[in-house]
Every structure is written in C-alpha cells, then in structure tokens.
Design a protein around this motif. Structure first.
Motif, PDB file in Angstrom:
ATOM      1  N   ASP A 225     -18.959 -47.975 -52.012  1.00  0.00           N
ATOM      2  CA  ASP A 225     -19.550 -49.468 -51.135  1.00  0.00           C
ATOM      3  C   ASP A 225     -20.228 -48.931 -49.855  1.00  0.00           C
ATOM      4  O   ASP A 225     -21.102 -49.292 -49.054  1.00  0.00           O
ATOM      5  CB  ASP A 225     -18.646 -50.471 -51.238  1.00  0.00           C
ATOM      6  CG  ASP A 225     -18.464 -50.398 -53.348  1.00  0.00           C
ATOM      7  OD1 ASP A 225     -18.888 -50.288 -53.605  1.00  0.00           O
ATOM      8  OD2 ASP A 225     -16.988 -51.737 -53.001  1.00  0.00           O
ATOM      9  N   THR A 226     -19.065 -47.939 -49.493  1.00  0.00           N
ATOM     10  CA  THR A 226     -19.348 -47.879 -48.331  1.00  0.00           C
ATOM     11  C   THR A 226     -20.963 -46.917 -47.537  1.00  0.00           C
ATOM     12  O   THR A 226     -21.460 -47.218 -46.476  1.00  0.00           O
ATOM     13  CB  THR A 226     -18.303 -47.470 -47.295  1.00  0.00           C
ATOM     14  OG1 THR A 226     -16.720 -47.412 -47.142  1.00  0.00           O
ATOM     15  CG2 THR A 226     -18.488 -46.131 -46.199  1.00  0.00           C
TER      16      THR A 226
ATOM     17  N   GLU B 225     -23.289 -46.189 -33.808  1.00  0.00           N
ATOM     18  CA  GLU B 225     -23.071 -47.518 -33.763  1.00  0.00           C
ATOM     19  C   GLU B 225     -22.599 -48.503 -34.535  1.00  0.00           C
ATOM     20  O   GLU B 225     -21.727 -49.101 -34.853  1.00  0.00           O
ATOM     21  CB  GLU B 225     -23.346 -47.507 -32.420  1.00  0.00           C
ATOM     22  CG  GLU B 225     -23.349 -46.658 -30.696  1.00  0.00           C
ATOM     23  CD  GLU B 225     -23.883 -47.562 -30.463  1.00  0.00           C
ATOM     24  OE1 GLU B 225     -23.746 -49.100 -29.845  1.00  0.00           O
ATOM     25  OE2 GLU B 225     -24.973 -47.042 -29.301  1.00  0.00           O
ATOM     26  N   LEU B 226     -23.372 -48.359 -35.304  1.00  0.00           N
ATOM     27  CA  LEU B 226     -23.815 -49.443 -36.877  1.00  0.00           C
ATOM     28  C   LEU B 226     -23.138 -48.741 -38.084  1.00  0.00           C
ATOM     29  O   LEU B 226     -23.669 -50.197 -38.943  1.00  0.00           O
ATOM     30  CB  LEU B 226     -25.032 -49.927 -36.809  1.00  0.00           C
ATOM     31  CG  LEU B 226     -25.786 -50.546 -35.094  1.00  0.00           C
ATOM     32  CD1 LEU B 226     -27.281 -51.002 -35.723  1.00  0.00           C
ATOM     33  CD2 LEU B 226     -24.615 -51.969 -34.903  1.00  0.00           C
ATOM     34  N   LEU B 227     -22.517 -47.567 -38.294  1.00  0.00           N
ATOM     35  CA  LEU B 227     -22.213 -47.684 -39.274  1.00  0.00           C
ATOM     36  C   LEU B 227     -21.102 -48.189 -39.922  1.00  0.00           C
ATOM     37  O   LEU B 227     -19.874 -49.242 -39.180  1.00  0.00           O
ATOM     38  CB  LEU B 227     -21.670 -45.895 -39.416  1.00  0.00           C
ATOM     39  CG  LEU B 227     -22.587 -44.477 -38.878  1.00  0.00           C
ATOM     40  CD1 LEU B 227     -22.341 -43.957 -39.077  1.00  0.00           C
ATOM     41  CD2 LEU B 227     -23.788 -44.799 -40.289  1.00  0.00           C
ATOM     42  N   PRO B 228     -21.258 -48.752 -41.359  1.00  0.00           N
ATOM     43  CA  PRO B 228     -19.638 -49.951 -41.235  1.00  0.00           C
ATOM     44  C   PRO B 228     -18.852 -49.287 -40.956  1.00  0.00           C
ATOM     45  O   PRO B 228     -18.295 -47.711 -41.836  1.00  0.00           O
ATOM     46  CB  PRO B 228     -20.668 -49.972 -43.030  1.00  0.00           C
ATOM     47  CG  PRO B 228     -21.415 -49.250 -43.159  1.00  0.00           C
ATOM     48  CD  PRO B 228     -21.540 -48.476 -42.000  1.00  0.00           C
ATOM     49  N   ARG B 229     -17.813 -49.978 -41.216  1.00  0.00           N
ATOM     50  CA  ARG B 229     -16.045 -49.311 -40.921  1.00  0.00           C
ATOM     51  C   ARG B 229     -15.533 -50.276 -42.408  1.00  0.00           C
ATOM     52  O   ARG B 229     -14.771 -51.216 -42.985  1.00  0.00           O
ATOM     53  CB  ARG B 229     -16.020 -49.822 -39.987  1.00  0.00           C
ATOM     54  CG  ARG B 229     -16.127 -49.517 -38.405  1.00  0.00           C
ATOM     55  CD  ARG B 229     -15.898 -50.056 -37.202  1.00  0.00           C
ATOM     56  NE  ARG B 229     -16.373 -49.758 -35.770  1.00  0.00           N
ATOM     57  CZ  ARG B 229     -18.093 -49.220 -36.413  1.00  0.00           C
ATOM     58  NH1 ARG B 229     -18.668 -50.393 -36.463  1.00  0.00           N
ATOM     59  NH2 ARG B 229     -17.863 -48.564 -34.586  1.00  0.00           N
ATOM     60  N   GLY B 230     -15.011 -49.113 -42.970  1.00  0.00           N
ATOM     61  CA  GLY B 230     -14.362 -49.033 -44.344  1.00  0.00           C
ATOM     62  C   GLY B 230     -13.445 -48.925 -45.356  1.00  0.00           C
ATOM     63  O   GLY B 230     -12.988 -48.017 -43.937  1.00  0.00           O
TER      64      GLY B 230
END
Length: 629
Positions: free
Chosen positions: A366-367, A620-625
């Motif tokens: 999902d990430t 900076e906008l990479l998702p954090r999961g």
C-alpha cells in the motif's frame, strides 16, 4: 688733437638727441607721418656722424670714442620707434574713412620719458641706475615660489654667514666657543634640512591627492548631486588611483588585459591577486563589507540557535559525527552522514521533530502504491509541489522576524557584491565585457562568501526548519527502502551487481558526490557539485541500461543529451537525496536560487538546480506508513 676730437663728439650726440626728442613729441601729438620722417632723419644724421668719426679715427690711428656706443644705441631706439610708427601708418591707411578725432595722448612706447642729464631736457631713455632697479624688481616679481628645500638652503646660507661673522670676531684663544658655535651650526642646518624634507614630502602628497581627487571628480561628474554611496565610491576610486601611483603591478595587468581581451584565465588570476593584497582599497572594502554582513547575520542566528526556556538541550545521536566548533551552526539539524552501504541493524536515529498524525499503518504494497507510478509523466510534479505548499502552510507560518531578517541580509549581500564588482570594473576597464564581468563576479563571490556562508546557511535553516524536518523524517523512514519503492524502473538498476563488482547501493557515486555539496562555501562551486551529481546519475543509468545506438564519449554527457528522460530522473534523484542523508539541502538550494547569477539559471545549471528542488519536494511528501516498521 684728442681734446678737439672730444669737443667735436659732444655736439653731434646732443644734436642727435634733439632730433630724436622732436620725433617723440610728434609721435605723442598723434602726428605719426611727421614723427616717422623725424625718426629716419635722426637715424640718417647719426649714421653720417659715425661715418665721419670712423674716417677721422682711421687716419689719426685713434680708438673709437666712448660716445659712439651711445650714438648707436640711440640709432637703434629710433629705428624701433620708426618701425612701430610705420605699423601705425599702415593701420590708418586701411581705415581712411574714420573721422578725425581729438588728439588722444598715446603711450610713449616701450620707454618712459625721463629727464636727461643735459640741461634738464626730456629724454626717452632710462638712466642706468633706474634701469637696473627696474630689472631687479621685475626678476623678483617673476621669481617662482620657493620650495621647502630651497627655503632651507637659504636659511642655511644665512646661518653660515652669521657663523663666519661670529667666528671672525672671536679670539684664537676661545677654542671652546668656536667648537660650540660649529656644533650649533651643524645641528641647526641638519634640523632645517629634515624639516624641509618633511614639508616637501607633505606638499607632494597633498598635490598628488588633489590631482587624483580631481581625476575622480571628472569620472563622477555626470550627476549634479551624488548619493552617499556614490560619494564613497568616488573616494574609493581616488584611493585606487593613489595606490596605482605607488605600485607598478596594476599597469602590467592592464597591459596584459589589453593584449589578451578574451583570456578569461587572465581575469581569474587578476582578481585573485587583487583580493589577496591586504593594502589594496578593493580588498579593504571586501573585508569591511564582510564584517558588516556578519554583524547583521550574527544576532539573528544567535537568537535562532538559542534553546527555548525550559527546554532540554538535544541529546546527541550516537550514529552522527562529532562536529567541530566551526561547523556547529553550519550543520545544525543535520542527520548522520550517509554511509556507503547502510546496515539493517543500525537503529534509526531520533527525528529532530515529532512527526504529525499519519494514517493507519498499511503494508508495504500500500505504501508503494501511494507513490507515483513508474510510468507516470514528469508533469505530475506540479501536483506534488502544490500539495507541499498547502502542507507547509498547514504546519504553521514561518517566523516573520527571521524571514524579514533574511530578506534584509540577502539585500545587503547583493549590494555588497555589486559594489565590489563595480569598483573592480572601474579600476580595470579591460574587464568591462560580458564574459569578463561574469568571470570577475564568480571570482569575487568565492572569497566573499567563504567566511559568511555557514552563518548565512544557519539563518536559512532556521527559516526552512519545517521543511527540513519533513525531509529528515522521510529520510529516516525510507533509509533502507529499495530503489523500486521510490519508483525507479528495474531497467535503470544493476542487472547483475555481483558480476559488476558493485559493493554499495545503486547510484552510490551520485549520493557521495551530492554529499560534497555541504563542504563547499561558494555558490558557484555548490552549483557545479549539483551538475556533477546529475551527470553521474546519467552515466550510471547508461551503465545499468546501455543502449545499442549509444556512442562512447570521453567525459560525462550533458544532462540534455543523456539517454535518461525527465520521467526517470525524478525518482532516481529522489533516491539519491534519500541516501545522502542531508536535510539541509532544502536550505542550500534556497540560498543557491537567491545568489546564483541569473545567467546560470536558464542553462544546464538551472535545470539541475530545479531538478534537485523538485526531488526534495517529492521526498518531503513521501507517505509515512508501514515502511516505517
């Protein structure tokens, strides 16, 4: 016989003087024609008398009588007056229609009428004693002003004359007094010479200062009222002219520039040599401007670096390098240095700021699915940039005082560099071309920014603290992420790393080159480091995915000519940024965008800088999961 001859010579002289006197009276009475005739008659009479005297003395064997010289001088004066009268007659002949005016007394010519010795009659000639006095007075009036050395010489002559007079009055037995007088004379003469030399040197320096100031005034005379900056520039230009009077090397460099106007290496050598001389006015201005900018930056950086009241100092990260004192401001908020091969067992360092709320954990797939597809176009970057701006506004507004201080410091730096450049072009007119001016600007920026960049970068980092914190969290979360999770196509990765002997991660050389950027302190060199990083990426991509039609090149190809496209460059450069571990790249790029010359922003250098800024915003906008687990 001799007495009779002497009695015969007196009457002809008196007769000749009477004839000359009558001619002068006619000339004074504005009767030039009659005066001209009388002058000629006087000359004729004198010549006849002198001829008779010559015949008489020749027969008698006597010498020339003493009054003969007076007769000759009188004849010469009459001839000169006859010439001036003839000139007057010529002018009146040119103007016959002028009405007859009342007689106006004319000047008596070149001699004044005085009383002669013969019976009190008027004579046109001066007595010898009066003539000598007039000549002496004229020589005194025409005498130039004495220099200090000449005045000292006259004083010493007077002292010597007084010394000799006093020595002559002393008895031979007064030896001690003679010795004392001699020593006193020598001392006074030496003092006069020393004082005169000092006055002469001061006079010459003042004359030279006035002359150079006049030259500077002529250079800046285009405007009636000068601003304080222009007056200071005029004073500095006068100081440069005075420096060039005492040194010969500026003349040699100007001659070299005139012989080789297009040699840019000569420009580099000249500016480097110029700024290395501490006594040159331009080098002195450089130091003054640096101190002024440093004084403006230091209070803002000190307040930004001071911990807030009640807050504990940050705990040093065991994995980070130990900073030297000179690097503390330059590298604050810096994460650990990137290693060639990150080890999985390394514990991730503590982020500098607490991350904001994130969504529910999701598996790695999902990430990865949240990232842009590897086949998506590079134009989708606009969406990420817009999202970055909205999130930046959501995280909070930048501190207004620091932002205003940064703007003020940036404006002061631009003004300082412009002043240095304009003064250098004034001193060396051979540099006033487009190419030479750009090279001169680059050579000035390096010594100017070297001591100021750490402090300037610290202020930039305090303004961009939120963005650097977001970039630092992404670097920690995606520290060991595979390249494919960032969106790099498998075709641009090593197909068989063991066969090629690769010991590090892909594009390791590019990450190492990007890490060298923080070691530089000149904007131009930092930009060159970014260009080299992107060229290394292109070389690595061609090595990983060689094309059949690619032709070998001697060096790294330009970015525009590389086989890799812009769609693939963004994820690769983002991966390199992640592995560099340098969140201060945000502030570095912001400073470079402000201080790089505008000519570089529209070429390859500008494309590379824009690409790096896009990659930073992307990271900076990479998702954090789930990848954080």
């Amino acid at each position: 016989m001799a007495a009779a001859a002497g009695d015969g010579t007196v009457k002809p002289l008196q007769s000749a003087m009477k004839l000359a006197n009558g001619a002068i009276e006619l000339d004074t009475g504005n009767r030039p024609r009659e005066a001209y005739t009388e002058y000629l008659r006087s000359i004729h009479y004198i010549s006849q008398v002198l001829l008779e005297e010559v015949e008489t003395t020749k027969e008698a064997g006597e010498t020339v009588p003493p009054d003969t010289s007076k007769m000759l001088k009188l004849a010469q004066q009459c001839l000169e007056r006859a010439q001036s009268t003839a000139a007057k007659l010529g002018k009146t002949r040119l103007k016959p229609t002028m009405p007859a005016a009342a007689p106006i007394p004319q000047p008596a010519g070149r001699h004044r009428r005085v009383y002669s010795d013969e019976g009190g009659k008027l004579s046109p000639f001066l007595p010898p004693e009066i003539f000598q006095k007039l000549q002496g007075a004229e020589s005194q009036s025409c005498k130039k002003e004495l220099t200090p050395l000449e005045e000292a010489s006259l004083q010493n002559q007077k002292l010597k004359a007084a010394y000799e007079a006093r020595m002559a009055r002393l008895d031979p037995s007064q030896a001690m007094q003679k010795t004392s007088l001699t020593l006193s004379l020598q001392r006074q003469m030496m003092e006069n010479l020393v004082i005169a030399k000092a006055r002469e040197e001061t006079r010459k320096m003042e004359e030279r200062r006035l002359r150079l100031q006049e030259a500077a005034n002529r250079r800046f005379c285009s405007q009636v009222a000068l601003t304080p900056e222009e007056r200071e520039q005029r004073a500095l230009y006068a100081a440069i002219l005075e420096y060039e009077q005492d040194h010969d090397w500026p003349k040699h460099w100007k001659a070299k520039l005139k012989r080789n106007p297009g040699d840019l290496s000569l420009v580099t050598s000249l500016v480097s040599h110029l700024l290395s001389l501490p006594d040159h006015p331009i080098a002195q201005l450089l130091r003054r401007l640096q101190c002024s900018v440093y004084s403006a930056l230091y209070p803002a950086v000190s307040r930004a670096a001071a911990p807030a009241p009640g807050c504990c100092p940050p705990t040093p990260n065991p994995g980070s390098r130990r900073l030297r004192p000179s690097q503390s401001l330059h590298c604050m908020l810096s994460p650990p240095e990137p290693s060639a091969a990150p080890r999985p067992q390394d514990s991730p360092p503590t982020p500098p700021l607490q991350p904001g709320p994130v969504g529910s954990p999701s598996p790695l797939g999902d990430t990865a699915s949240g990232l842009p597809d590897k086949d998506s176009s590079f134009e989708d970057l606009e969406q990420f940039l817009g999202t970055s701006e909205r999130q930046g506004r959501g995280r909070g507004v930048q501190p207004e005082p620091q932002l205003q201080q940064l703007k003020t410091a940036v404006e002061e730096i631009h003004n300082a560099v412009d002043r240095l450049l304009s003064l250098t072009l004034l001193a060396f007119e051979g540099l006033n071309t487009a190419a030479s001016k750009d090279r001169c600007l680059a050579c000035i920026e390096e010594p100017f920014f070297s001591p100021l960049w750490p402090l300037l970068l610290a202020l930039y980092r305090s303004v961009h603290r939120a963005r650097e914190a977001a970039l630092s969290r992404s670097m920690e979360l995606y520290r060991n992420a595979p390249p494919t999770a960032i969106g790099i196509p498998t075709k641009l990765l090593p197909q068989n790393p063991e066969a090629k002997g690769a010991t590090g991660y892909p594009y390791c050389a590019a990450a190492q080159e990007l890490g060298l950027l923080v070691l530089e302190s000149c904007p131009q060199k930092k930009l060159e480091c970014i260009v080299r990083t992107l060229r290394i990426i292109c070389v690595c991509a061609e090595d990983y995915c060689p094309t059949p039609e690619a032709t070998p090149q001697a060096g790294p190809p330009p970015i525009a000519a590389a086989a890799i496209g812009a769609d693939d460059l963004l994820p690769i450069l983002s991966f390199v940024v992640l592995r560099s571990g340098l969140p201060q790249l945000v502030s570095e790029c912001a400073a470079l965008e402000e201080f790089i010359h505008e000519g570089y922003l529209i070429g390859e250098e500008g494309y590379c800088l824009t690409s790096l800024q896009s990659a930073l915003s992307y990271v900076e906008l990479l998702p954090r999961g789930g990848l954080a687990k």
